[in-house]
Design a protein around this motif. Structure first.
Motif, PDB file in Angstrom:
ATOM      1  N   VAL A  40       0.832  -1.201   0.000  1.00 27.70           N
ATOM      2  CA  VAL A  40       0.000   0.000   0.000  1.00 27.70           C
ATOM      3  C   VAL A  40       0.872   1.258   0.000  1.00 27.70           C
ATOM      4  O   VAL A  40       0.538   2.262  -0.655  1.00 27.70           O
ATOM      5  CB  VAL A  40      -0.988  -0.016   1.180  1.00 27.70           C
ATOM      6  CG1 VAL A  40      -0.299   0.276   2.501  1.00 27.70           C
ATOM      7  CG2 VAL A  40      -2.119   0.977   0.941  1.00 27.70           C
TER       8      VAL A  40
ATOM      9  N   ASN B  44      -5.815   0.313   5.501  1.00 29.19           N
ATOM     10  CA  ASN B  44      -5.624  -0.836   4.608  1.00 29.19           C
ATOM     11  C   ASN B  44      -5.789  -2.150   5.381  1.00 29.19           C
ATOM     12  O   ASN B  44      -6.494  -3.070   4.951  1.00 29.19           O
ATOM     13  CB  ASN B  44      -4.238  -0.752   3.981  1.00 29.19           C
ATOM     14  CG  ASN B  44      -4.053  -1.756   2.850  1.00 29.19           C
ATOM     15  OD1 ASN B  44      -4.558  -1.559   1.755  1.00 29.19           O
ATOM     16  ND2 ASN B  44      -3.316  -2.824   3.122  1.00 29.19           N
TER      17      ASN B  44
ATOM     18  N   GLN C 220     -10.648  -1.807  -2.218  1.00 31.34           N
ATOM     19  CA  GLN C 220      -9.734  -0.769  -2.714  1.00 31.34           C
ATOM     20  C   GLN C 220     -10.462   0.558  -2.894  1.00 31.34           C
ATOM     21  O   GLN C 220      -9.909   1.632  -2.610  1.00 31.34           O
ATOM     22  CB  GLN C 220      -9.106  -1.210  -4.043  1.00 31.34           C
ATOM     23  CG  GLN C 220      -8.256  -2.457  -3.973  1.00 31.34           C
ATOM     24  CD  GLN C 220      -7.013  -2.280  -3.123  1.00 31.34           C
ATOM     25  OE1 GLN C 220      -6.599  -1.155  -2.839  1.00 31.34           O
ATOM     26  NE2 GLN C 220      -6.432  -3.380  -2.677  1.00 31.34           N
TER      27      GLN C 220
ATOM     28  N   SER D  21      -9.523   4.001  -0.915  1.00 32.12           N
ATOM     29  CA  SER D  21      -9.275   5.246  -1.651  1.00 32.12           C
ATOM     30  C   SER D  21     -10.209   6.356  -1.182  1.00 32.12           C
ATOM     31  O   SER D  21      -9.790   7.519  -1.019  1.00 32.12           O
ATOM     32  CB  SER D  21      -9.452   5.008  -3.153  1.00 32.12           C
ATOM     33  OG  SER D  21      -8.555   4.026  -3.619  1.00 32.12           O
TER      34      SER D  21
ATOM     35  N   LEU E  99      -5.494   3.656  -6.589  1.00 33.83           N
ATOM     36  CA  LEU E  99      -6.439   2.528  -6.543  1.00 33.83           C
ATOM     37  C   LEU E  99      -6.039   1.448  -7.538  1.00 33.83           C
ATOM     38  O   LEU E  99      -6.011   0.251  -7.208  1.00 33.83           O
ATOM     39  CB  LEU E  99      -7.852   3.035  -6.842  1.00 33.83           C
ATOM     40  CG  LEU E  99      -9.002   2.020  -6.729  1.00 33.83           C
ATOM     41  CD1 LEU E  99     -10.296   2.743  -6.359  1.00 33.83           C
ATOM     42  CD2 LEU E  99      -9.227   1.252  -8.022  1.00 33.83           C
TER      43      LEU E  99
ATOM     44  N   ASN F  68      -2.547  -0.176  -6.483  1.00 31.91           N
ATOM     45  CA  ASN F  68      -2.665  -1.010  -5.284  1.00 31.91           C
ATOM     46  C   ASN F  68      -3.411  -2.310  -5.584  1.00 31.91           C
ATOM     47  O   ASN F  68      -3.052  -3.379  -5.070  1.00 31.91           O
ATOM     48  CB  ASN F  68      -3.385  -0.227  -4.184  1.00 31.91           C
ATOM     49  CG  ASN F  68      -3.143  -0.831  -2.807  1.00 31.91           C
ATOM     50  OD1 ASN F  68      -2.048  -1.320  -2.510  1.00 31.91           O
ATOM     51  ND2 ASN F  68      -4.149  -0.796  -1.951  1.00 31.91           N
ATOM     52  N   THR F  69      -4.467  -2.202  -6.417  1.00 37.71           N
ATOM     53  CA  THR F  69      -5.224  -3.410  -6.790  1.00 37.71           C
ATOM     54  C   THR F  69      -4.346  -4.381  -7.562  1.00 37.71           C
ATOM     55  O   THR F  69      -4.323  -5.587  -7.283  1.00 37.71           O
ATOM     56  CB  THR F  69      -6.452  -3.033  -7.633  1.00 37.71           C
ATOM     57  OG1 THR F  69      -7.275  -2.130  -6.889  1.00 37.71           O
ATOM     58  CG2 THR F  69      -7.261  -4.277  -8.002  1.00 37.71           C
TER      59      THR F  69
END
Length: 647
Positions: free
Chosen positions: A28, A71, A100, A104, A132, A135-136
Motif C-alpha cells: 500500500v 488498509n 480498494q 481510496s 487505486l 494497489n489493486t
C-alpha cells in the motif's frame, strides 16, 4: 499426535497471516509512492514538468500511517486474511476491488478533513484513482502472480518436456469435473500422483483457448487421437461425470483410438448427497465399452413371478446361475434351491446369501447332476419347485468339439430330464438359458443348445407349464470368458492370443444376462425364445487392445497381441436370429427384448430322433451324425491359420 498437528497448523496459519499483513503494508505504501511519483514527478494534464518537492513528501509522511492502518482494517473486515488464495474466484476479486475503492475514499476524506488543513499541497482525486489501480494490481499479483508465472512455465513445459516417471495426461471435460481433476493433479492428491496435466479437451467452443490452472483448453472431442499424439499423452482422464450414454460413447470411441491408458472420474450417481466431489480415479470398466445402456428389469413383472415362490436354479453355482440366485433373492422367494454338480461354488454362494439375508430366505443346496433322473425326481418330489431357471450346461466350444457325446448327455438329455419333470410336476414356469451359438450352429455346443430350444418348444405344445428360452451372446466376466483369459495373459506380461483379427461377438454383462432371464420368466409366453438386442457385434481384437489400455499398458509395445487361427467350431461372426425365425419375430413391451414365436415341430419325428441320439452316445462320430439329422443347418467348421472351411 493429532493435537500436535492441529497446533502446528494453527501456528503455521498465524505466521502466514503476519507475513501477509507486512506484505500488504509494504504494497500500500509502494502504491501510494508510485501514484505520487507518476502524478507529481512527470507530465500532468494542463501543465509542464513538476518537480517532486518537499510538500509531496510531507503529504506522504502524514498520510502513510493512516493509509497503512486503514488498509489493514478494511482487508480484515473483508476477510482477506482468512482466504486461501489458490482457490480464489471472481467473487473474491470483486471483494478486493470494493475494498480498494473504500480505502481510496477514506484517503480522500482523511486528506480533506485533516491533511489539507496543515497547508500542504492540494491532493488531486485523480492521483488517488491512480493509487487505486496500482494497489489493486500489486495486491492481486502478490497473491496470484507467482502462481501465474509458474503456470505459464508449466504450460510451456507441458508442451515440450516429457519427464521420466511422470504420466502426461489429457483431461476430457473442462467443467467442474475437469477443474477438480487438474487441481488434484497439481496437488498430487490421492489417486492423482505422478501425473502432469498437459491439455484439456472440451466440446464447448466458449472454453476454447482458455486455461484451467494454467492448462490450456482446446475444442472438439473428435481431435483426441491427433492431440494425444501431438502432446505425447500417456493417459486420458475422462472427467465428465454427468455425461449420458450417447456422450460417453462418443468420448470412449475417440479415446480408444489412441494408445493411451484410460481413467474415469466416477459418475455423479456414485456420489452420495453431501459427499466430496474430489473422488479418486477409477479404471474404465470394459463394460463401459459396450456403448449402450444396460438392460433394466420391470420390478413388478419379476416380483409377481418370484415373491413367495419356490424357485429352482440348475447350475446355480456357475457365473450366470449364481448371479440369477442373487437377483432372485432380492424378491424374497419362499424357497431358493441351488442345484449344482460342483459343491465348492454352491457352498460359497449359499454362505454369501445366508450372510446377507439370514433367515429371511429358506435356501437349499442340492449337489448332483441334471442327468441323474433319480436325483432330479427326488428334488421335485421333496421341494415342489414352482419356477425353474435351467442354467446347467457344458458351454466351452473347443472342448465340446472333442467330446460331442458329453455335450449331448449334459446339454440335451440333462435339459430333457429337467423339462419332463417340470411338466410332470406342473411347474408354473420353466426358463432355459440358451446362446447365440444355437443360431446356424457351427459347433457341437451350439447345436446341442439348439436341440434344447426345440425340446422346450415341443413340450410347450402340450404342457400346462410355461416353457421359454432366453438367447444371448458372450457374457463378460463369466468363468472362462475372453475377458478373464485376457486379464490372466496381461498379468503374465502377454502376449494376448486372439484367434482371428476380424472375429466379432455379441457381448453382455453377467447382471444383464440374469436380468433378461428373470424378465423372460416374468412375462414369457410358452414356447417363445427371447433375444436381447445387444447392439453391434464387438471385434475381439478391439476388446484386446482396449483391455490392454485399461490396464495401463500400450498395445503392441508393452503387451503384444498374436493371432493363433480360428479354433475348431469357431465362427468369425455370430448371429442372434436365423432368416427363418425373422418371419416369426414379435415385439415385446420392452424395446431391448425381441420374442421369436415357436415354429412347427413334428413331435413324433423329433422324439424318435432324440431316442436315436441317446443310443448314439457311445460313439462320437455317430453322435455328430444324428445331431445333423436333428439340426439340418448345423455345419461343422474346421479352422486353421485364420481360415474357415465349412462342410
Amino acid at each position: 499426535m493429532s493435537g500436535e498437528n492441529e497446533v502446528m497448523s494453527v501456528t503455521g496459519r498465524f505466521k502466514e497471516t503476519v507475513l501477509y499483513i507486512v506484505l500488504d503494508a509494504v504494497i500500500v505504501n509502494l502504491s501510494l509512492l508510485t501514484a505520487l511519483t507518476l502524478w507529481y514527478g512527470g507530465s500532468i494534464p494542463g501543465g509542464g514538468y513538476i518537480t517532486f518537492n518537499t510538500d509531496v513528501w510531507h503529504w506522504y509522511f502524514c498520510a502513510a500511517p493512516f493509509v497503512s492502518l486503514v488498509n489493514l482494517i478494511v482487508y480484515a473486515l473483508f476477510g482477506v486474511y482468512r482466504k486461501i488464495w489458490k482457490y480464489a474466484d471472481i467473487e473474491e476479486l470483486i471483494k478486493i476491488f470494493i475494498s480498494q475503492v473504500i480505502i481510496s475514499a477514506l484517503i480522500i476524506i482523511f486528506d480533506a478533513v485533516y491533511i489539507s488543513r496543515l497547508g500542504f499541497i492540494e491532493m488531486s482525486h485523480r492521483m488517488i484513482a491512480v493509487f487505486l489501480v496500482v494497489n489493486t494490481v500489486l495486491f492481486v499479483f502478490s497473491r496470484s502472480g507467482v502462481r501465474f508465472i509458474k503456470r505459464m512455465f508449466i504450460s510451456l513445459e507441458n508442451r515440450f518436456v516429457k519427464k521420466a516417471g511422470i504420466k502426461r495426461v489429457m483431461i476430457i471435460g473442462a467443467g467442474y469435473g475437469g477443474y477438480n481433476a487438474v487441481r488434484s493433479i497439481i496437488q498430487s492428491a490421492k489417486g492423482y500422483e505422478n501425473r502432469m496435466a498437459v491439455i484439456i479437451v472440451d466440446d464447448d467452443m466458449a472454453k476454447n483457448n482458455t486455461t484451467i490452472h494454467g492448462v490450456r483448453v482446446t475444442n472438439d472431442i473428435d481431435n483426441v487421437p491427433v492431440l494425444a499424439e501431438e502432446y505425447k499423452i500417456d493417459e486420458i482422464i475422462i472427467a465428465v461425470p454427468s455425461a449420458d450414454n450417447i456422450q460417453l460413447k462418443r468420448i470412449m470411441e475417440n479415446c480408444t483410438k489412441t494408445n493411451c491408458s484410460l481413467k474415469l472420474v466416477p459418475p455423479m450417481s456414485d456420489v452420495s448427497e453431501g459427499g466430496s466431489f474430489n473422488r479418486v480415479l477409477q479404471e474404465v470398466k470394459i463394460t463401459d465399452l459396450l456403448f449402450r445402456d444396460e438392460i433394466k428389469i420391470n420390478v413388478d413383472d419379476v416380483s409377481g413371478s418370484l415373491k413367495g415362490k419356490t424357485v429352482l436354479v440348475t447350475g446355480g453355482g456357475g457365473s450366470i446361475g449364481s448371479e440369477l440366485c442373487r437377483q432372485i433373492a432380492k424378491f424374497i422367494p419362499k424357497k431358493l434351491i441351488i442345484f449344482d454338480i460342483y459343491e465348492n461354488n454352491a457352498y460359497e454362494l449359499y454362505s454369501e446369501l445366508k450372510d446377507k439375508y439370514g433367515s429371511d430366505i429358506d435356501i437349499a443346496v442340492i449337489i448332483g447332476s441334471v442327468c441323474d433322473k433319480a436325483i432330479v425326481k427326488n428334488v421335485f418330489e421333496v421341494y415342489r419347485p414352482q419356477v425353474i431357471f435351467h442354467a446347467a450346461a457344458h458351454k466351452h466350444v473347443p472342448l465340446m468339439e472333442f467330446v460331442p457325446k458329453e455335450a449331448v448327455k449334459n446339454n440335451v438329455f440333462g435339459t430333457l430330464n429337467i423339462a419332463q419333470a417340470a411338466d410332470r410336476f406342473s411347474v408354473e414356469r420353466f426358463v432355459l438359458l440358451s446362446t447365440d451359438k444355437a443360431v446356424n450352429p457351427a459347433n457341437v455346443m451350439g447345436a446341442t443348445k439348439r436341440i434344447t430350444e426345440m425340446i422346450i418348444q415341443q413340450i410347450a405344445l402340450r404342457s400346462k407349464t410355461k416353457f421359454m428360452a432366453v438367447r444371448f451372446g458372450n457374457v463378460l466376466g463369466s468363468n472362462g470368458s475372453v475377458i478373464q483369459i485376457f486379464k490372466k495373459q496381461i498379468a503374465e506380461g502377454g502376449p494376448l492370443r486372439v484367434t482371428h483379427k476380424d472375429i466379432t461377438r455379441f457381448f453382455m454383462t453377467i447382471p444383464e444376462a440374469a436380468r433378461l432371464v428373470l424378465q423372460a420368466g416374468g412375462m414369457g409366453s410358452s414356447g417363445s425364445i427371447y433375444v436381447l438386442d445387444m447392439g453391434e457385434q464387438v471385434k475381439i481384437n478391439d476388446l484386446a487392445v482396449n483391455l490392454i489400455k485399461l490396464s495401463g499398458y500400450k498395445p503392441y509395445e508393452d503387451i503384444d497381441i498374436v493371432y493363433t487361427g480360428l479354433r475348431p467350431g469357431e465362427k468369425l461372426c455370430e448371429e442372434l436370429i436365423t432368416e427363418e425365425e425373422k418371419k416369426r419375430i414379435e415385439k415385446t413391451k420392452y424395446k431391448e427384448i425381441l420374442a421369436v414365436k415357436p415354429g412347427e415341430i413334428d413331435s413324433e419325428k423329433f422324439m424318435g430322433l432324440l431316442k436315436k441320439l441317446y443310443r448314439s452316445c457311445g460313439d462320437d462320430s455317430d453322435t455328430v451324425a444324428v445331431i445333423r439329422e436333428i439340426v439340418p443347418n448345423f455345419k461343422t467348421i474346421v479352422s486353421g491359420a485364420g481360415k474357415e472351411t465349412v462342410y
